[in-house]
Design a protein around this motif. Sequence first.
Motif: not given
Length: 587
Positions: A278-281, A292-300, A333-337, A339-344
């Motif tokens: 999250l340090d990169g956002f 956007e906050f919830v999505h970013t935290v959830a994906e990390c 490297v991991r942060r680049a994964l 995106t704006g879509e939820a990963s499954m």
Amino acid sequence: MVASTHWLVSATGMAVLERGGNAFDAAVAAGFVLQVAEPHLNGPGGEVPILYASAADAGAVRVVAGQGPAPAAADAARLRGLGLDLVPGNGLLPAVVPGAFAGWLRLAELGTMPLGELLGYAIGYAQHGVPVLPGVTQAVTAVEELFRTEWTSSAELWLGGGVPAPGSLHRNPVLARTWRRLVAEAEAAGPDRDAQIDTALAAFYEGFVAEAVADWVAGAEVLDVSGEHHKGLLTGDDLAGWRAPVEDPLTFDYGRWTVCKTGPWGQGPVLLQQLALLDGFELGGLDPVGAEFVHTVAECAKLAFADREAWYGDPDAVDVPVGALLDAGYSTVRRALVTGEASMALRPGGPGGRTPRLPAHATAAWAAAGAGAAPGLPAGLGEPTVGTAQPGLGDTCHLDVVDRWGNLVSATPSGGWLQSSPAVPGLGFCLGTRGQMFWLEDGLPASLAGGRRPRTTLSPSLAKLDGRPCLAFGTPGGDQQDQWPLAVFLRHVHHGMDLQAAIDAPAFHINHFPSSFWPRAARPGELVVESRFGQDVIADLSRRGHRVTVNPPWSLGRVSAAGIDRATGLLKAAANPRGRQGYAVGR
């Protein structure tokens, strides 16, 4: 100030502070009261990781590793030979060395008050009774038939007058007698406080408590969730050879803040990994209750928890690449994964160029869950608060203490729940089930082996601001213990919310990983949110691909916190309104 998950516990801690005790005294007295006040959430046979900062040691932060190891006889092949593919979630097979007593007494070494006085509060409540919580009633009701037909020693403690009703007084004079004997043996060692603590530890781990546990386990065959009766593996030698060690914490610098957690024998580093991602956002520019906050935290969180599954284990037994997992380059490297879509996907990384390996059961559970086949939990298993809309029905406990001298304590006791295993005759408590967090597949960081610590979910937190300890915080909640507090911390740091406002804000978490609890189910893509986020935010999250589960408005988490405002020197604390049970007090 004291904040905890139960009002009697906070009041006990404050009473100790009022009588001149320090934060360590207060936490110990409060911790033992937790075992009486919330017996469906923790007990003397459980465990307690603790983080503390000592003003006498220039604010140095330390970890009391109150997590006992697996019995020496524990072996993955041995359990597979019983026809098991997972360690059962209850009974005697998942029992490890009880860590709570040694953990609390290790913390007591930093205190000032007599041991008998510190245990006196819990002894009084056990002898004379505490009001029964609705969660206790539900927990006992869920296992009533099991108690009556199989676990009869537990029936004697909990069903003497039928299932205890909410608000009624429940007494445990057997436990009070155990504690009184421990205190008596300690006081017989003379007036020296350290000698008393050592004697009490010996009485528990080598004396009459260890003898009762060893005799009970050796002679009992207990029905567990597998549907079969099994003998336990814990022996007197296992108890005699263990005391709670004190360790340095793992840390991560997040702006002006430094967050301290346990080592990878617990899930604590997963919060640090989330911070590193999250340090990169630019979180400060996001709405703290927006999509956007919830999505970013959830994906990390998905990325960090995938690493937990692949890499975490007891660092005394296996090589855990914690430095590489927190490395800035790896996080980039991991942060680049994200995106704006939820990963499954369940995507562990390769820190230091290593190849990740997930447990075969976890990948199978992932595949089954992706097809909509994630199983539910039988009564009395797992951490039920996580899977229900009603807080406090079963999971863990938490307490935070700060005193006038600047000492801080964050502790997350759990295990040895009344529904874990049959009560040990003559002691008034049962053993824990933390061993269910081992895998029965060989060659994994968290594979079952004698002497190893299970990769526990218990995860207290302590943070420094500009190098000075200032905040103790945490929550019950199993796999959510490094999710709910993270959102509180981020809202406090980035959005200027005070502790109470950050705790009160709508909560959320993911279940996008195999559960740490039997039957280790997975729910890919699931994002659980409180309904207070509102329909617009929930719809936005769904459009991004999250499988959103909407819970009632005040249903997720039991975060509490206590600390020091370093700008003013004032103390502060906050408790959780969810479940109407948490309490913060101070003056």
